[in-house]
Design a protein around this motif. Structure first.
Motif, mmCIF file in Angstrom:
data_model
loop_
_atom_site.group_PDB
_atom_site.id
_atom_site.type_symbol
_atom_site.label_atom_id
_atom_site.label_comp_id
_atom_site.label_asym_id
_atom_site.label_seq_id
_atom_site.Cartn_x
_atom_site.Cartn_y
_atom_site.Cartn_z
ATOM 1 N N LYS A 223 0.860 -1.173 0.000
ATOM 2 C CA LYS A 223 0.000 0.000 0.000
ATOM 3 C C LYS A 223 0.898 1.225 0.000
ATOM 4 O O LYS A 223 2.057 1.167 0.430
ATOM 5 C CB LYS A 223 -0.955 0.012 1.192
ATOM 6 C CG LYS A 223 -0.276 0.171 2.529
ATOM 7 C CD LYS A 223 -1.279 0.256 3.657
ATOM 8 C CE LYS A 223 -0.551 0.596 4.947
ATOM 9 N NZ LYS A 223 -1.433 0.938 6.022
ATOM 10 N N ARG A 224 0.365 2.328 -0.509
ATOM 11 C CA ARG A 224 1.127 3.571 -0.584
ATOM 12 C C ARG A 224 0.288 4.709 -0.033
ATOM 13 O O ARG A 224 -0.929 4.705 -0.153
ATOM 14 C CB ARG A 224 1.489 3.907 -2.031
ATOM 15 C CG ARG A 224 2.412 2.927 -2.683
ATOM 16 C CD ARG A 224 2.645 3.328 -4.154
ATOM 17 N NE ARG A 224 3.446 2.339 -4.821
ATOM 18 C CZ ARG A 224 4.765 2.339 -4.864
ATOM 19 N NH1 ARG A 224 5.436 3.292 -4.260
ATOM 20 N NH2 ARG A 224 5.425 1.407 -5.494
ATOM 21 N N HIS A 225 0.963 5.681 0.538
ATOM 22 C CA HIS A 225 0.291 6.914 0.899
ATOM 23 C C HIS A 225 1.294 8.060 0.810
ATOM 24 O O HIS A 225 2.504 7.844 0.847
ATOM 25 C CB HIS A 225 -0.368 6.841 2.281
ATOM 26 C CG HIS A 225 0.564 6.689 3.428
ATOM 27 N ND1 HIS A 225 1.178 5.504 3.762
ATOM 28 C CD2 HIS A 225 1.001 7.593 4.342
ATOM 29 C CE1 HIS A 225 1.945 5.678 4.824
ATOM 30 N NE2 HIS A 225 1.862 6.939 5.206
ATOM 31 N N VAL A 226 0.761 9.256 0.626
ATOM 32 C CA VAL A 226 1.589 10.441 0.452
ATOM 33 C C VAL A 226 1.262 11.428 1.558
ATOM 34 O O VAL A 226 0.099 11.668 1.877
ATOM 35 C CB VAL A 226 1.357 11.088 -0.929
ATOM 36 C CG1 VAL A 226 2.197 12.345 -1.089
ATOM 37 C CG2 VAL A 226 1.665 10.104 -2.044
ATOM 38 N N LEU A 227 2.302 12.009 2.125
ATOM 39 C CA LEU A 227 2.157 13.005 3.185
ATOM 40 C C LEU A 227 2.642 14.356 2.680
ATOM 41 O O LEU A 227 3.698 14.445 2.038
ATOM 42 C CB LEU A 227 2.999 12.604 4.401
ATOM 43 C CG LEU A 227 2.675 11.252 5.025
ATOM 44 C CD1 LEU A 227 3.798 10.814 5.946
ATOM 45 C CD2 LEU A 227 1.363 11.333 5.784
ATOM 46 N N ASP A 228 1.865 15.399 2.968
ATOM 47 C CA ASP A 228 2.344 16.753 2.731
ATOM 48 C C ASP A 228 2.490 17.435 4.080
ATOM 49 O O ASP A 228 2.072 16.896 5.101
ATOM 50 C CB ASP A 228 1.425 17.526 1.780
ATOM 51 C CG ASP A 228 -0.009 17.579 2.274
ATOM 52 O OD1 ASP A 228 -0.235 17.862 3.463
ATOM 53 O OD2 ASP A 228 -0.919 17.337 1.466
#
Length: 94
Positions: free
Chosen positions: A41-46
């Motif tokens: 799974k992937r996720h992006v943080l800003d």
């Protein structure tokens, strides 16, 4: 017969001028210490989001892996946060 589930950080990438942190995690299922399944799974943080007063609210990274937290804390400088805030405000007016 013991079945376990582990999460392993597979990759951490830094994306673009606003230093978004993309995290790829593998979910590993083992039976008696032998891997029987793996999914990613992937996720992006800003670095944050705007509140109703257009102030930048820092992203809560307390639940992230310690390595992800360390990278984000180094990358998300005041200059990066200001640039990201200005972009979010500009995007709202488009």
């Amino acid at each position: 017969m013991a079945i376990t589930k582990e999460t392993e950080i597979a990759k951490i990438e830094v994306i673009g001028q606003y230093k978004h942190v993309q995290v790829a995690s593998d979910i590993v299922i083992k039976e008696d210490d032998v891997e029987i399944s793996r999914s990613r799974k992937r996720h992006v943080l800003d670095c944050g989001s705007l509140n109703s007063s257009e102030a930048l609210v820092d992203t809560d990274i307390s639940g992230e892996d310690a390595t992800v937290q360390a990278i984000a804390n180094v990358l998300w400088t005041d200059a990066v946060k200001l640039a990201w805030k200005n972009k979010l405000i500009a995007d709202k007016s488009e």
